[in-house]
Scaffold this active site. Structure first.
Site: not given
Length: 208
Positions: A12-13, A16
């Site tokens: 997820h990170e 980003h």
């Protein structure tokens, strides 16, 4: 569950950071966040809660919209990248469960189908993280994505909401947990996430 959560938060990170860098903002890359090394993305409190209650979060990815060619659009796309990566992970990891489930059950440790359980946990956690982060409350990713849909005349009003949104979200969480749940016997947040979870997982495993 903890290993699965750590994995989906890392992806997820990373997503980003990768999208922000791709769109022209090198801030996350310079801090080493364009990496699949979990240690780069761990938040101390979020990590501690992973081990205590199996719910946690990663370190927020730094974004400087000054570098974006179209700040409003690119910030929204960067925010969407995290939840979207989790949705893609849920779909990808559901494939072995759907088509090779019996074989995965044969891989066991101490009588437990460890591989089947691990992949199932990744699918479940990916869907939950997607649903949770699409809630339009700051600092969740959904708030930045919704910003892309806000008409120009309401931009300043929405920016004020974003600045104070974390406080609103905290108030909502407290009311949901200690007032709504006690009075009505259910949590609005849990119902919303549970609904999205059911819809998404039902769609992914359709026909199975």
């Amino acid at each position: 569950m903890i290993v699965a959560l750590l994995f989906v938060i890392t992806v997820h990170e990373f997503s980003h950071a990768w999208v922000a860098n791709y769109l022209g903002d090198p801030t996350a890359k310079l801090e080493g966040r364009v990496s699949l090394n979990p240690l780069k993305h761990l938040d101390p409190m979020g990590t501690l809660l992973m081990f205590l209650v199996q719910i946690g979060w990663g370190k927020p990815v730094p974004v400087n919209t000054y570098y974006f060619k179209k700040p409003r659009r690119d910030e929204a796309l960067t925010a969407l990248a995290g939840p979207l990566s989790n949705l893609i992970m849920a779909i990808v990891f559901s494939i072995p469960l759907k088509y090779f489930g019996p074989s995965l059950l044969l891989v066991s440790i101490g009588g437990q189908p460890i591989l089947y359980n691990m992949i199932g946990a990744i699918v479940d956690m990916s869907i939950v993280l997607f649903a949770f982060n699409m809630i339009p409350f700051p600092p969740l990713d959904g708030s930045k994505f919704v910003q892309l849909l806000i008409p120009r005349r309401f931009e300043r009003l929405y920016e004020n909401y974003l600045r104070n949104g974390a406080t609103y979200f905290l108030i909502f969480i407290l009311l949901d947990r200690f007032l709504i749940f006690r009075i009505f016997g259910f949590s609005l947040l849990a119902e919303f996430i549970g609904f999205l979870y059911g819809v998404i997982k039902g769609a992914i495993f359709l026909g199975n």
